[in-house]
Design an enzyme around this catalytic site. Sequence first.
Site, mmCIF file in Angstrom:
data_model
loop_
_atom_site.group_PDB
_atom_site.id
_atom_site.type_symbol
_atom_site.label_atom_id
_atom_site.label_comp_id
_atom_site.label_asym_id
_atom_site.label_seq_id
_atom_site.Cartn_x
_atom_site.Cartn_y
_atom_site.Cartn_z
ATOM 1 N N SER A 50 59.104 4.935 -35.088
ATOM 2 C CA SER A 50 60.098 4.012 -34.655
ATOM 3 C C SER A 50 59.448 2.712 -33.798
ATOM 4 O O SER A 50 59.828 1.463 -33.658
ATOM 5 C CB SER A 50 61.253 4.413 -33.503
ATOM 6 O OG SER A 50 60.724 4.905 -32.563
ATOM 7 N N GLY A 52 55.165 0.969 -32.394
ATOM 8 C CA GLY A 52 53.729 1.128 -32.281
ATOM 9 C C GLY A 52 53.141 1.481 -33.594
ATOM 10 O O GLY A 52 53.377 0.826 -34.643
ATOM 11 N N PHE A 53 52.057 2.408 -33.497
ATOM 12 C CA PHE A 53 51.255 2.767 -34.725
ATOM 13 C C PHE A 53 52.023 3.622 -35.559
ATOM 14 O O PHE A 53 51.745 3.318 -37.116
ATOM 15 C CB PHE A 53 50.007 3.432 -34.224
ATOM 16 C CG PHE A 53 49.176 2.780 -33.800
ATOM 17 C CD1 PHE A 53 48.423 2.008 -34.251
ATOM 18 C CD2 PHE A 53 48.566 2.995 -32.141
ATOM 19 C CE1 PHE A 53 47.183 0.934 -33.921
ATOM 20 C CE2 PHE A 53 47.699 2.059 -31.626
ATOM 21 C CZ PHE A 53 47.034 1.158 -32.502
ATOM 22 N N GLU A 76 65.100 7.812 -30.030
ATOM 23 C CA GLU A 76 65.364 6.513 -29.522
ATOM 24 C C GLU A 76 66.816 6.392 -29.266
ATOM 25 O O GLU A 76 67.750 7.556 -29.371
ATOM 26 C CB GLU A 76 65.383 5.448 -30.687
ATOM 27 C CG GLU A 76 63.926 5.236 -31.066
ATOM 28 C CD GLU A 76 63.100 4.669 -30.281
ATOM 29 O OE1 GLU A 76 63.368 4.090 -29.104
ATOM 30 O OE2 GLU A 76 61.693 4.617 -30.064
ATOM 31 N N ALA A 113 61.468 15.564 -31.707
ATOM 32 C CA ALA A 113 60.397 16.057 -32.368
ATOM 33 C C ALA A 113 59.773 17.326 -32.122
ATOM 34 O O ALA A 113 59.253 18.098 -32.990
ATOM 35 C CB ALA A 113 59.171 15.088 -32.843
ATOM 36 N N LEU A 141 53.431 10.600 -32.282
ATOM 37 C CA LEU A 141 54.249 10.861 -31.051
ATOM 38 C C LEU A 141 53.424 10.352 -29.670
ATOM 39 O O LEU A 141 52.412 10.691 -29.811
ATOM 40 C CB LEU A 141 54.649 12.283 -30.964
ATOM 41 C CG LEU A 141 55.384 12.634 -31.985
ATOM 42 C CD1 LEU A 141 56.031 14.385 -31.550
ATOM 43 C CD2 LEU A 141 56.801 11.859 -32.181
ATOM 44 N N TYR A 227 42.197 7.501 -29.163
ATOM 45 C CA TYR A 227 41.423 6.383 -28.455
ATOM 46 C C TYR A 227 40.148 6.799 -27.814
ATOM 47 O O TYR A 227 40.182 7.854 -27.218
ATOM 48 C CB TYR A 227 42.566 5.513 -27.445
ATOM 49 C CG TYR A 227 41.755 4.126 -26.998
ATOM 50 C CD1 TYR A 227 41.594 3.344 -27.731
ATOM 51 C CD2 TYR A 227 41.243 4.227 -25.745
ATOM 52 C CE1 TYR A 227 40.927 2.317 -27.220
ATOM 53 C CE2 TYR A 227 40.653 3.084 -25.236
ATOM 54 C CZ TYR A 227 40.561 2.196 -25.920
ATOM 55 O OH TYR A 227 39.848 0.953 -25.542
ATOM 56 N N TYR A 237 40.334 6.741 -19.205
ATOM 57 C CA TYR A 237 41.114 7.557 -20.730
ATOM 58 C C TYR A 237 39.984 8.584 -21.070
ATOM 59 O O TYR A 237 40.306 9.809 -21.193
ATOM 60 C CB TYR A 237 40.980 6.135 -21.365
ATOM 61 C CG TYR A 237 41.933 6.640 -22.789
ATOM 62 C CD1 TYR A 237 43.235 5.851 -22.654
ATOM 63 C CD2 TYR A 237 41.545 7.449 -23.512
ATOM 64 C CE1 TYR A 237 44.104 6.448 -23.701
ATOM 65 C CE2 TYR A 237 42.435 8.043 -24.457
ATOM 66 C CZ TYR A 237 43.821 7.417 -24.592
ATOM 67 O OH TYR A 237 44.567 7.833 -25.630
ATOM 68 N N VAL A 276 48.720 -3.212 -27.012
ATOM 69 C CA VAL A 276 50.043 -3.311 -26.268
ATOM 70 C C VAL A 276 51.027 -2.442 -26.772
ATOM 71 O O VAL A 276 51.556 -3.005 -27.999
ATOM 72 C CB VAL A 276 50.426 -4.698 -25.996
ATOM 73 C CG1 VAL A 276 51.796 -4.515 -24.977
ATOM 74 C CG2 VAL A 276 49.528 -5.407 -25.167
HETATM 75 P P1 NAI Z 1 54.606 4.336 -28.942
HETATM 76 O O1 NAI Z 1 55.486 4.525 -27.653
HETATM 77 O O2 NAI Z 1 54.774 2.782 -29.596
HETATM 78 O O3 NAI Z 1 55.232 5.056 -30.347
HETATM 79 C C1 NAI Z 1 55.572 6.418 -29.943
HETATM 80 C C2 NAI Z 1 56.542 6.968 -30.940
HETATM 81 O O4 NAI Z 1 56.744 8.620 -30.654
HETATM 82 C C3 NAI Z 1 57.950 6.242 -31.025
HETATM 83 O O5 NAI Z 1 58.438 6.373 -32.154
HETATM 84 C C4 NAI Z 1 58.654 7.352 -30.012
HETATM 85 O O6 NAI Z 1 60.238 7.227 -30.587
HETATM 86 C C5 NAI Z 1 58.278 8.641 -30.531
HETATM 87 N N1 NAI Z 1 58.664 9.758 -29.469
HETATM 88 C C6 NAI Z 1 58.187 9.811 -28.322
HETATM 89 N N2 NAI Z 1 59.018 11.028 -27.947
HETATM 90 C C7 NAI Z 1 59.297 11.631 -28.923
HETATM 91 C C8 NAI Z 1 60.060 12.934 -29.237
HETATM 92 N N3 NAI Z 1 60.273 13.878 -28.351
HETATM 93 N N4 NAI Z 1 60.862 13.379 -30.636
HETATM 94 C C9 NAI Z 1 60.582 12.288 -31.267
HETATM 95 N N5 NAI Z 1 59.974 11.166 -31.314
HETATM 96 C C10 NAI Z 1 59.420 10.938 -30.255
HETATM 97 O O7 NAI Z 1 53.278 4.637 -28.882
HETATM 98 P P2 NAI Z 1 51.846 4.470 -29.872
HETATM 99 O O8 NAI Z 1 51.161 3.674 -28.736
HETATM 100 O O9 NAI Z 1 52.116 3.821 -30.831
HETATM 101 O O10 NAI Z 1 51.189 5.887 -29.728
HETATM 102 C C11 NAI Z 1 50.900 6.516 -30.948
HETATM 103 C C12 NAI Z 1 49.903 7.272 -31.043
HETATM 104 O O11 NAI Z 1 48.865 6.202 -31.008
HETATM 105 C C13 NAI Z 1 49.678 7.954 -29.638
HETATM 106 O O12 NAI Z 1 48.819 9.254 -30.081
HETATM 107 C C14 NAI Z 1 48.572 7.414 -29.051
HETATM 108 O O13 NAI Z 1 47.772 7.884 -28.097
HETATM 109 C C15 NAI Z 1 47.704 6.570 -30.186
HETATM 110 N N6 NAI Z 1 46.923 5.412 -29.603
HETATM 111 C C16 NAI Z 1 47.436 4.308 -28.978
HETATM 112 C C17 NAI Z 1 46.797 3.263 -28.544
HETATM 113 C C18 NAI Z 1 47.337 2.030 -28.009
HETATM 114 O O14 NAI Z 1 46.415 1.222 -27.467
HETATM 115 N N7 NAI Z 1 48.632 1.997 -27.939
HETATM 116 C C19 NAI Z 1 45.340 3.278 -29.005
HETATM 117 C C20 NAI Z 1 45.035 4.516 -29.808
HETATM 118 C C21 NAI Z 1 45.747 5.461 -30.108
#
Ligand code: NAI
Length: 400
Positions: A50, A52-53, A76, A113, A141, A227, A237, A276
């Site tokens: 939902s 970010g990545f 969400e 999840a 996640l 990361y 980190y 971000v």
């Molecule tokens: P985000 O916070 O934008 O997205 C997280 C997602 O996980 C959302 O869809 C949320 O609803 C879901 N989520 C969280 N807990 C949940 C649960 N219990 N059940 C179901 N869904 C759940 O985070 P982001 O930054 O996109 O992170 C995704 C991955 O990318 C992580 O592994 C993060 O470490 C990695 N990453 C992030 C970087 C960054 O700079 N933001 C850089 C490199 C890797």
Amino acid sequence: MIIKPIVKGVVARSAHPYGCQQSIKNQIDYVRATSKVLNGPKKVLILGASSGFGLASRIALAFGGANADTIGVSFERGPSEKGVGTAGWYNNIYFRQQAEAKGLIAKNFVGDAFSAQMREQVIDYIKHNFGGKVDLVVYSLATGVRPNPETGELWRSAIKTTGEAVTGPTINIETESMQQMTVETATEQEIYATEKVMGGEDWISWINILEDAKVLAYGCKTVAYSYIGPKATYPIYHKGTLGRAKAHLQASADQLHQQLATMGGAAYVSVCKALVTKASVFIPTFSPYMLALFKVMKARGTHEGCIEQMQRLFSQRLYNDENTVVVDPQRLIRIDDWELDPQTQQEVAALMAQITPENFKEVGDYQGYINDFMQLNGFALAGVDYQADISLGELLALKP
Ligand code: NAI
């Protein structure tokens, strides 16, 4: 009601539904206009779909050339008397509307999840409504807590160092200021809990249960995100609790890779750029690095957001016309290559040395950082009428 941004510390407490809709459209427009995902997957499960990545992965795979049907799992909150709900709630809805208009399946599951029920529901849906198999599982996640599947007790991650405590400035988005923070040294228990929450154990569990249920297609791939960053950020980190969890994730990928090889499949970790997101603004003392990085990468023309990163991952690394996955000697996919370019890092280090709580708005790309944060929550997007009067009834009528 007129929906305005509300921020507490680094957490958004409101989201603009039509802004989220616009953001989805913008990301779709981007992937439609760029190089295509060739030989891509057709049936994809995205855990953490939902924002970010994960969201960017879903958009890239549906609209960036592969025309994939997708199942998205996320946690969400919808609208209620208490508030409009979260951005991810609306991202799910507007993604589904756009995908369905293109004739694609886009099923949203909103819930935990980590739970057994979610695994059952997803498997049931794959078997009966999704053609029986998936050919890619994206694990994206990001969260602070995970229940122990055996006892229900919660593991809580801690963002800490594993060496000496580190003190440095961090942006408080609510007060638009930089505050000194100290990142303390983690205990063994905190390292362990962070590995449990952000490591690969739940990823392995998902793949095992999907495999046992025979819903993984022959040749199925799976990818999770990590990361690393430059040496300057190692204490907070790479050499911190999050880095330990990522090492666990990487080891899990190797285990899954061997396991999936027996059915022609593969597992990878893709190392991404610092961006971000709801999750990353939480990392203490990391924001000055992002301000400097964005400024330098924008000036050099190499800056990317989540959607650019994911389109590059799927069109050039994980799938391509040669059908070879591009990895480094540690078997990691590197789309942090432009971030870690030596010249870029030299300029970033010089800029970081100048950033102070007094001058960070001018020296770093503060405006870009804030803009990204606002846009994550549906604000600050061109083409959206932020004076529109929106009724709760109209929002309640939107279903995931
Ligand atoms: P985000 O916070 O934008 O997205 C997280 C997602 O996980 C959302 O869809 C949320 O609803 C879901 N989520 C969280 N807990 C949940 C649960 N219990 N059940 C179901 N869904 C759940 O985070 P982001 O930054 O996109 O992170 C995704 C991955 O990318 C992580 O592994 C993060 O470490 C990695 N990453 C992030 C970087 C960054 O700079 N933001 C850089 C490199 C890797």
